[in-house]
Write an enzyme that holds these catalytic residues in place. Sequence first.
Site, PDB file in Angstrom:
ATOM      1  CG  HIS A   1      69.762   1.463  35.919  1.00 58.22           C
ATOM      2  ND1 HIS A   1      68.811   1.574  36.624  1.00 58.22           N
ATOM      3  CD2 HIS A   1      69.601   2.213  34.508  1.00 58.22           C
ATOM      4  CE1 HIS A   1      68.352   3.214  36.510  1.00 58.22           C
ATOM      5  NE2 HIS A   1      68.500   3.103  34.928  1.00 58.22           N
TER       6      HIS A   1
ATOM      7  CG  ASP B   1      69.694   0.365  40.025  1.00 58.14           C
ATOM      8  OD1 ASP B   1      70.689   0.284  39.279  1.00 58.14           O
ATOM      9  OD2 ASP B   1      68.357   0.705  39.315  1.00 58.14           O
TER      10      ASP B   1
ATOM     11  CB  SER C   1      68.384   6.717  36.247  1.00 58.31           C
ATOM     12  OG  SER C   1      67.681   5.829  35.934  1.00 58.31           O
TER      13      SER C   1
END
Length: 353
Positions: free
Chosen positions: A96, A126, A202
């Site tokens: 993402h 992901d 992230s």
Amino acid sequence: MTLLKLVSNDNSSTEAVSTPPSTTDLSVTDAVLLDAYSQTVMQVAEKVSPSVVNIEVYQAQQGRSQRGQWRRQDEAKGNGSGFIITPDGYILTNSHVVSGASRIEVTLADGRKLSAELVGDDPDTDLAVIRIHAAQLAPVTMGDSASVRVGQVAIAIGNPYGFQATVTAGVVSALGRSFRSRSGRLIDDVLQTDAALNPGNSGGPLVNSRGEVIGVNTAVILPAQGICFATAVNTAKFVAARLIKDGKIQRGYIGVVGQNTPLHRRLVRFHDLLVESGVLVISTEPGSPAQQTGLHQGDVIIGFGNRPIANIDDLHRYLAEHPLGVRSSITILRGTEKVALPIVPEAVKGARG
């Protein structure tokens, strides 16, 4: 700390008398432990930070020039973290973070800013791999998430809100969690930690006290505090290798929701099994190969084809490698009975693997 004091009596005999630890003894012990913990975090940060990168992504937009002509321009979309996994510039991050980017720029810990190319992207876990071309790169040391235990130290390094090489520390709060990725597929065998993560973390590494990567920081539960998740490094190593090799992962689908479970030793000995754990079937999806072949809630998957299945990672690897539409057999424990059922994995439908 209990001290023994020998006291003489009139008969020249001695007895052991316990004395409570002094406040001074406790404070010294606590100070030593705290200093050791601080030294561990500092050493890990010094070892891993040179491998952590800041990722800036841009997306192509159409805009008008001053003369009214349409022209393409790249606009900043966001940023995240990543970490170098090979000396020749492969970087692991979250899907993402880089999904939909028309241009990717990477800033290294030493300040170098480089263009990066997308090697492969796997929304189902992901995870994504990008690559830069540069010299003197410092790859991380990959650990083994199968050896991770609840309560052990977990250290997250990343770039929250663009603040480069930010270090937070906590513990591994839980193992074997599941959460749904943006593609709709459940990501299994996820680590939960209370090491603080924020937007921009992230894709950064979650590491143990030896500086080995045990997970890829992925998600935060808002507005809760101290509930953060990382994809287990064993999953990440498998996905990264396939993305580097093929640029994508073609998965088979059987339609099982499951979780890792230990097997009773008597069952392992009785059936002479090659594994001591398996995948407990929580449910099967309507119309899926698993439902059609007769898998039920409570069954434990222990084999697929000729391969033993000890956990969800093993099942995912088999489905990623097995040709689609080819009949195989799935071995389960149903109660105390071992059963082999025919099954044909299909193309992944996006919801489950």
